[in-house]
Design a protein around this motif. Structure first.
Motif, mmCIF file in Angstrom:
data_model
loop_
_atom_site.group_PDB
_atom_site.id
_atom_site.type_symbol
_atom_site.label_atom_id
_atom_site.label_comp_id
_atom_site.label_asym_id
_atom_site.label_seq_id
_atom_site.Cartn_x
_atom_site.Cartn_y
_atom_site.Cartn_z
ATOM 1 N N ILE A 109 44.556 -2.846 43.405
ATOM 2 C CA ILE A 109 44.603 -3.200 44.518
ATOM 3 C C ILE A 109 45.731 -4.445 45.057
ATOM 4 C CG2 ILE A 109 42.947 -3.445 46.419
ATOM 5 C CD1 ILE A 109 40.741 -2.693 44.855
ATOM 6 N N ALA A 110 45.435 -5.377 45.096
ATOM 7 C CA ALA A 110 46.605 -6.484 45.639
ATOM 8 C C ALA A 110 47.766 -5.792 45.186
ATOM 9 C CB ALA A 110 45.577 -7.831 44.783
ATOM 10 N N GLY A 111 48.157 -5.526 44.053
ATOM 11 C CA GLY A 111 49.495 -5.460 43.599
ATOM 12 C C GLY A 111 50.546 -4.079 44.356
ATOM 13 N N VAL A 140 36.451 -12.046 38.136
ATOM 14 C CA VAL A 140 37.015 -11.295 39.812
ATOM 15 C C VAL A 140 35.427 -10.542 39.413
ATOM 16 C CG1 VAL A 140 37.368 -9.146 40.866
ATOM 17 C CG2 VAL A 140 39.452 -10.909 40.511
ATOM 18 N N GLY A 141 34.623 -10.735 40.274
ATOM 19 C CA GLY A 141 33.095 -10.020 40.651
ATOM 20 C C GLY A 141 33.553 -8.904 41.725
ATOM 21 N N HIS A 142 31.836 -8.261 41.755
ATOM 22 C CA HIS A 142 32.067 -7.002 43.176
ATOM 23 C C HIS A 142 31.723 -7.448 44.706
ATOM 24 C CE1 HIS A 142 30.291 -3.821 40.881
ATOM 25 N NE2 HIS A 142 29.746 -4.736 40.109
ATOM 26 N N GLY A 143 31.764 -9.096 45.000
ATOM 27 C CA GLY A 143 32.007 -9.599 46.287
ATOM 28 C C GLY A 143 33.195 -9.538 46.396
ATOM 29 N N ASP A 144 34.461 -10.277 44.759
ATOM 30 C CA ASP A 144 35.491 -10.465 45.446
ATOM 31 C C ASP A 144 36.170 -9.422 45.936
ATOM 32 O OD1 ASP A 144 35.082 -13.719 45.037
ATOM 33 O OD2 ASP A 144 35.238 -13.322 43.116
ATOM 34 N N MET A 145 35.758 -8.448 44.814
ATOM 35 C CA MET A 145 36.809 -6.963 45.097
ATOM 36 C C MET A 145 36.043 -6.337 46.158
ATOM 37 S SD MET A 145 38.876 -6.010 42.782
ATOM 38 C CE MET A 145 38.343 -3.730 43.269
ATOM 39 N N LEU A 155 38.332 -8.378 48.650
ATOM 40 C CA LEU A 155 40.058 -8.510 48.372
ATOM 41 C C LEU A 155 40.592 -6.636 49.343
ATOM 42 C CD1 LEU A 155 43.003 -9.201 47.128
ATOM 43 C CD2 LEU A 155 41.562 -8.321 45.318
ATOM 44 N N ALA A 156 39.328 -5.828 48.585
ATOM 45 C CA ALA A 156 39.939 -4.149 48.642
ATOM 46 C C ALA A 156 39.007 -3.744 50.820
ATOM 47 C CB ALA A 156 39.059 -3.424 48.495
ATOM 48 N N ALA A 157 39.280 -4.862 51.097
ATOM 49 C CA ALA A 157 38.897 -4.579 52.752
ATOM 50 C C ALA A 157 39.980 -5.310 53.502
ATOM 51 C CB ALA A 157 37.275 -5.479 53.196
ATOM 52 N N ALA A 158 40.643 -7.031 52.969
ATOM 53 C CA ALA A 158 41.184 -7.041 53.416
ATOM 54 C C ALA A 158 42.804 -6.090 53.646
ATOM 55 C CB ALA A 158 41.295 -8.761 52.714
ATOM 56 N N CYS A 159 42.790 -5.993 51.810
ATOM 57 C CA CYS A 159 44.268 -5.331 52.131
ATOM 58 C C CYS A 159 44.341 -3.337 52.582
ATOM 59 C CB CYS A 159 44.406 -5.070 50.148
ATOM 60 S SG CYS A 159 44.757 -6.263 49.082
ATOM 61 N N LEU A 160 43.039 -3.160 52.354
ATOM 62 C CA LEU A 160 43.159 -1.740 53.306
ATOM 63 C C LEU A 160 43.349 -1.966 54.406
ATOM 64 C CD1 LEU A 160 40.275 -0.026 51.292
ATOM 65 C CD2 LEU A 160 42.763 0.614 51.286
ATOM 66 N N PHE A 161 42.910 -2.370 55.289
ATOM 67 C CA PHE A 161 43.334 -3.570 56.755
ATOM 68 C C PHE A 161 45.098 -3.654 56.579
ATOM 69 C CE2 PHE A 161 43.813 -6.705 59.967
ATOM 70 C CZ PHE A 161 43.448 -5.836 61.201
ATOM 71 N N CYS A 210 44.533 -12.581 48.605
ATOM 72 C CA CYS A 210 44.953 -12.556 46.985
ATOM 73 C C CYS A 210 44.836 -13.215 46.707
ATOM 74 C CB CYS A 210 46.239 -10.663 47.534
ATOM 75 S SG CYS A 210 46.168 -9.875 47.509
ATOM 76 N N ILE A 211 44.839 -14.873 47.756
ATOM 77 C CA ILE A 211 45.915 -15.409 46.153
ATOM 78 C C ILE A 211 44.466 -16.595 45.615
ATOM 79 C CG2 ILE A 211 45.085 -17.333 47.642
ATOM 80 C CD1 ILE A 211 48.482 -17.763 46.279
ATOM 81 N N ARG A 212 43.404 -15.845 46.093
ATOM 82 C CA ARG A 212 41.814 -16.643 45.214
ATOM 83 C C ARG A 212 42.221 -15.405 44.277
ATOM 84 N NH1 ARG A 212 39.372 -18.022 42.069
ATOM 85 N NH2 ARG A 212 36.959 -18.117 42.439
ATOM 86 N N ALA A 213 42.087 -14.384 44.439
ATOM 87 C CA ALA A 213 41.359 -13.271 42.883
ATOM 88 C C ALA A 213 43.210 -13.949 41.431
ATOM 89 C CB ALA A 213 41.787 -12.158 43.443
ATOM 90 N N ILE A 214 44.201 -13.370 42.641
ATOM 91 C CA ILE A 214 45.582 -13.119 40.908
ATOM 92 C C ILE A 214 46.273 -14.822 41.294
ATOM 93 C CG2 ILE A 214 44.887 -10.704 41.782
ATOM 94 C CD1 ILE A 214 47.402 -11.006 43.108
ATOM 95 N N GLY A 215 46.438 -15.833 42.220
ATOM 96 C CA GLY A 215 46.555 -16.816 42.142
ATOM 97 C C GLY A 215 47.943 -16.660 42.754
ATOM 98 N N ALA A 216 48.914 -18.236 42.929
ATOM 99 C CA ALA A 216 49.718 -18.085 44.039
ATOM 100 C C ALA A 216 51.147 -17.155 43.247
ATOM 101 C CB ALA A 216 50.209 -19.288 43.999
ATOM 102 N N LEU A 217 51.163 -17.459 41.887
ATOM 103 C CA LEU A 217 52.524 -16.784 40.926
ATOM 104 C C LEU A 217 52.379 -15.834 40.967
ATOM 105 C CD1 LEU A 217 55.086 -17.190 38.945
ATOM 106 C CD2 LEU A 217 53.508 -17.209 37.152
#
Length: 272
Positions: free
Chosen positions: A19-21, A128-133, A136-142, A189-196
């Motif tokens: 999703i983030a990628g 990454v858990g259900h809450g994080d997902m 993340l999904a809501a922000a990316c879709l928006f 995305c930064i919290r879930a997958i990191g800066a790099l």
């Protein structure tokens, strides 16, 4: 691959990376075309610094990263366009260096200590858990919805600002919307997958897409496809060989981009 998908935490990690990628690589095409790659790097590090400060103060990590990214966005927007002595790139470089140092210092001083430094930089996909997902999904879709809604305005201002101005597109407002959407995406995305990993998805797949595509829509498609493939292969590599998930995804993403660049170069030589 089937063995990997039997584990809930790996399925969550794969979904988060995909999703983030896909979202970052889609927006990243504009980042490459606008020549603001260093802005993406600085924002990713500012987000990491925000997450580090949140760890230190016991606040929400998502909120800390997002606030830091938006502070960087508004700082960039307010930054003077031209300076004789100090350029925009110099100020961005200073922000990148300072944010990188602060991110490490905040985590080192926090109760969790240095054990979370690697997670901050490279992300902790396996956590990454259900809450994080859901967040993340809501922000990316928006953000993707905003970009699809304003697609023609974004393309016009990115590719030909003069033409966009001539047909009545409000360049200042379009740019503001673009940078706010970029900040929201990086912050989410930064919290879930990191800066790099954020920076890698924002830059590497779009480069491959723009190298191969003659049409912008095709470039978006190639960039998204490479990001998705990188997420799948990177996590499989991590699972199969007991490697860190974030760096594995970045390594695969870089490898695929390199292969795409070499293949394009070979194709051009053959056509001459």
């Amino acid at each position: 691959m089937l063995e990997m998908l039997k584990h809930d935490f790996l399925r969550h990690a794969l979904a988060a990376a995909m999703i983030a990628g896909a979202s970052l690589s889609f927006v990243g095409v504009y980042v490459i075309l606008r020549r603001i790659v260093f802005v993406g790097a600085a924002l990713a590090q500012l987000g990491a610094a925000g997450v580090g400060l949140a760890l230190l103060t016991g606040q929400s990590l998502l909120l800390g990263g997002t606030v830091a990214v938006f502070a960087g966005i508004f700082g960039f927007i307010l930054m003077p366009q031209q300076e004789r002595t100090v350029s925009r790139e110099s100020l961005l470089g200073a922000a990148y260096a300072l944010a990188s140092a602060l991110a490490l210092l905040f985590v080192a001083l926090s109760p969790v200590g240095e054990a979370h430094i690697t997670s901050l930089l490279f992300g902790d996909l396996l956590a990454v858990g259900h809450g994080d997902m859901e967040l993340l999904a809501a922000a990316c879709l928006f953000v993707v919805f905003v970009h699809l809604f304003a697609y023609h305005a974004f393309v016009a201002v990115t590719v030909d600002p003069t033409f966009a101005h001539s047909v009545g597109v409000k360049e200042r407002w379009v740019n503001l919307l673009f940078y706010l959407s970029l900040g929201a995406l990086i912050g989410a995305c930064i919290r879930a997958i990191g800066a790099l990993v954020v920076f890698a998805f924002l830059v590497l797949p779009p480069i491959a897409g723009l190298i191969w595509a003659k049409r912008l829509q095709v470039a978006f498609g190639i960039a998204i496809a490479i990001a998705l493939l990188s997420a799948v292969l990177g996590l499989w590599l991590s699972f199969a060989h007991d490697l860190p998930a974030g760096p594995s995804v970045v390594a695969v993403c870089g490898g695929l981009t390199f292969v795409a660049a070499v293949a394009r170069w070979a194709t051009n030589l053959r056509l001459r």
